[in-house]
Design an enzyme around this catalytic site. Sequence first.
Site, PDB file in Angstrom:
ATOM      1  N   ARG A   1       0.879  -1.180   0.000  1.00 17.34           N
ATOM      2  CA  ARG A   1       0.000   0.000   0.000  1.00 17.34           C
ATOM      3  C   ARG A   1       0.911   1.223   0.000  1.00 17.34           C
ATOM      4  O   ARG A   1       1.705   1.420   0.924  1.00 17.34           O
ATOM      5  CB  ARG A   1      -0.924   0.009   1.219  1.00 17.34           C
ATOM      6  CG  ARG A   1      -1.653   1.318   1.392  1.00 17.34           C
ATOM      7  CD  ARG A   1      -2.761   1.273   2.411  1.00 17.34           C
ATOM      8  NE  ARG A   1      -3.935   0.610   1.885  1.00 17.34           N
ATOM      9  CZ  ARG A   1      -5.181   0.809   2.320  1.00 17.34           C
ATOM     10  NH1 ARG A   1      -5.393   1.659   3.300  1.00 17.34           N
ATOM     11  NH2 ARG A   1      -6.196   0.160   1.797  1.00 17.34           N
TER      12      ARG A   1
ATOM     13  N   ARG B   1     -14.008  -8.203   1.662  1.00 17.19           N
ATOM     14  CA  ARG B   1     -12.568  -8.029   1.423  1.00 17.19           C
ATOM     15  C   ARG B   1     -11.837  -9.320   1.772  1.00 17.19           C
ATOM     16  O   ARG B   1     -10.941  -9.766   1.069  1.00 17.19           O
ATOM     17  CB  ARG B   1     -12.013  -6.878   2.289  1.00 17.19           C
ATOM     18  CG  ARG B   1     -12.538  -5.497   1.980  1.00 17.19           C
ATOM     19  CD  ARG B   1     -12.103  -5.039   0.613  1.00 17.19           C
ATOM     20  NE  ARG B   1     -10.661  -5.035   0.448  1.00 17.19           N
ATOM     21  CZ  ARG B   1      -9.845  -4.034   0.797  1.00 17.19           C
ATOM     22  NH1 ARG B   1     -10.355  -2.926   1.286  1.00 17.19           N
ATOM     23  NH2 ARG B   1      -8.537  -4.116   0.597  1.00 17.19           N
TER      24      ARG B   1
ATOM     25  N   CYS C   1     -16.520   2.035   0.143  1.00 16.06           N
ATOM     26  CA  CYS C   1     -15.366   1.190   0.492  1.00 16.06           C
ATOM     27  C   CYS C   1     -14.950   1.350   1.953  1.00 16.06           C
ATOM     28  O   CYS C   1     -14.286   0.466   2.499  1.00 16.06           O
ATOM     29  CB  CYS C   1     -14.202   1.480  -0.441  1.00 16.06           C
ATOM     30  SG  CYS C   1     -13.557   3.156  -0.310  1.00 16.06           S
TER      31      CYS C   1
ATOM     32  N   HIS D   1      -7.337   0.668  -6.652  1.00 18.21           N
ATOM     33  CA  HIS D   1      -7.601  -0.106  -5.435  1.00 18.21           C
ATOM     34  C   HIS D   1      -8.334  -1.392  -5.860  1.00 18.21           C
ATOM     35  O   HIS D   1      -9.505  -1.581  -5.559  1.00 18.21           O
ATOM     36  CB  HIS D   1      -8.428   0.730  -4.460  1.00 18.21           C
ATOM     37  CG  HIS D   1      -8.433   0.210  -3.049  1.00 18.21           C
ATOM     38  ND1 HIS D   1      -7.673  -0.874  -2.644  1.00 18.21           N
ATOM     39  CD2 HIS D   1      -9.106   0.629  -1.938  1.00 18.21           C
ATOM     40  CE1 HIS D   1      -7.892  -1.090  -1.351  1.00 18.21           C
ATOM     41  NE2 HIS D   1      -8.742  -0.201  -0.909  1.00 18.21           N
TER      42      HIS D   1
ATOM     43  N   ASP E   1     -17.007   7.415  -2.390  1.00 11.03           N
ATOM     44  CA  ASP E   1     -15.790   7.313  -1.572  1.00 11.03           C
ATOM     45  C   ASP E   1     -15.509   8.712  -1.025  1.00 11.03           C
ATOM     46  O   ASP E   1     -16.124   9.699  -1.467  1.00 11.03           O
ATOM     47  CB  ASP E   1     -14.640   6.809  -2.473  1.00 11.03           C
ATOM     48  CG  ASP E   1     -13.337   6.555  -1.716  1.00 11.03           C
ATOM     49  OD1 ASP E   1     -13.375   6.485  -0.471  1.00 11.03           O
ATOM     50  OD2 ASP E   1     -12.281   6.436  -2.370  1.00 11.03           O
TER      51      ASP E   1
ATOM     52  N   GLN F   1     -10.279  -3.809  -3.331  1.00 10.43           N
ATOM     53  CA  GLN F   1     -11.563  -3.301  -2.852  1.00 10.43           C
ATOM     54  C   GLN F   1     -12.660  -3.551  -3.882  1.00 10.43           C
ATOM     55  O   GLN F   1     -13.759  -3.982  -3.550  1.00 10.43           O
ATOM     56  CB  GLN F   1     -11.457  -1.796  -2.557  1.00 10.43           C
ATOM     57  CG  GLN F   1     -12.767  -1.182  -2.117  1.00 10.43           C
ATOM     58  CD  GLN F   1     -13.242  -1.709  -0.761  1.00 10.43           C
ATOM     59  OE1 GLN F   1     -12.519  -1.626   0.210  1.00 10.43           O
ATOM     60  NE2 GLN F   1     -14.459  -2.254  -0.700  1.00 10.43           N
TER      61      GLN F   1
HETATM   62  N1  NVA Z   1      -9.783   6.805  -1.910  1.00  7.07           N
HETATM   63  C1  NVA Z   1      -9.470   6.425  -0.547  1.00  7.07           C
HETATM   64  C2  NVA Z   1      -9.759   4.985  -0.344  1.00  7.07           C
HETATM   65  C3  NVA Z   1      -9.512   4.485   1.037  1.00  7.07           C
HETATM   66  C4  NVA Z   1      -9.776   3.018   1.192  1.00  7.07           C
HETATM   67  C5  NVA Z   1      -8.014   6.743  -0.268  1.00  7.07           C
HETATM   68  O1  NVA Z   1      -7.172   6.500  -1.133  1.00  7.07           O
HETATM   69  O2  NVA Z   1      -7.718   7.230   0.823  1.00  7.07           O
HETATM   70  N1   CP Z   2     -11.366   0.199   2.174  1.00  7.86           N
HETATM   71  C1   CP Z   2     -10.110   0.114   2.625  1.00  7.86           C
HETATM   72  O1   CP Z   2      -9.167  -0.145   1.871  1.00  7.86           O
HETATM   73  O2   CP Z   2      -9.996   0.274   3.954  1.00  7.86           O
HETATM   74  P1   CP Z   2      -8.641   0.457   4.784  1.00  7.86           P
HETATM   75  O3   CP Z   2      -8.044   1.766   4.384  1.00  7.86           O
HETATM   76  O4   CP Z   2      -9.089   0.437   6.213  1.00  7.86           O
HETATM   77  O5   CP Z   2      -7.718  -0.682   4.451  1.00  7.86           O
END
Ligand code: NVA
Ligand code: CP
Length: 309
Positions: free
Chosen positions: A103, A290, A262, A130, A222, A133
């Site tokens: 990540r 997930r 998400c 992502h 989101d 997700q």
């Molecule tokens: N678009 C959000 C998704 C979090 C799961 C981010 O990147 O923070």
């Molecule tokens: N939706 C998602 O990826 O959640 P986290 O940021 O908690 O992993």
Amino acid sequence: MTRHFLRLSDLTKDELDALLKRAVHLKARQKRGIPYRPLIGKTLGLVFEKASTRTRLSFEAGMSQLGGYSIFISPKDSQMGRGEPIKDTARVMSRYLDAVVIRTFAHSIVAEFARYSDIPVINGLTDSHHPCQVLADLMTIIEKKGGYDGMSVCWIGDGNNMANSWIEAASILGFELRLACPEGYRPDEAFFKEAASRPGAKIRMCDDAVEAAKDAQALNTDVWASMGQEAESTERRKAFAGYQINEAVLKIAAKDAIVLHCLPAHRGEEITEEVMEGRQSVVWDQAENRLHAQKAVLEFLLTKGDERQ
Ligand code: NVA
Ligand code: CP
């Protein structure tokens, strides 16, 4: 050749269909309490440069349910944070681990890691995609709606990593996707055009949330400011006014539409408390999925077909 899962388009339509079917199967198996441990002796690394609740826990729990082990490492506590090149880290990790979830910020980081990695690399979220997700989201649509063929899905909000993965999903699977994103926050034009021009793709950018939500069977949103964009929050709150999933938008959608998010959610911004907690919200099942979808990914990348039960 080592397979990676950096974006949904790393899978063919047949692979994606099969993987989602497997996820549903693995969930049913887990619910019945039937053990399935094809990954005994395998180790998954998790390298997370951004915060996470769901992704980290679901990968760790999933790996444990499949009989394997996982190790979490944060770049700031390792030599990565002190500038060790990605290509060196990738080659070293390949000697200890069987797969790695990353990540991070720029998608080019996971792409470079994968180029030098002998083990499968899984994208646990980048600024651009992502995919894990959206696998869980598609699985939720299968459970709630019986499948995605002929579905009309709407995306309201930021043209961000989640939107991009939804665009790839729609271009591969051929369901209808309508997006409403404010000016200046739409997905990258070249990326959008390419996905939308794929044979069979039904992807359209709409002028506003009402147009996107009309008769949609799944509504999706989101956060307005993603991780790394915190400094833009005030400006974004202004730009995204009118791009909220609320009761009014829900009324425009199909009567039995489901609402996806998400998570984490910012109630009162991209979604209202009422809708989040309402009867059409499927966010908790979506979050649970997930776990099952990622178990299917781990199985796909780390086992041979004849080892699967
Ligand atoms: N678009 C959000 C998704 C979090 C799961 C981010 O990147 O923070
Ligand atoms: N939706 C998602 O990826 O959640 P986290 O940021 O908690 O992993």
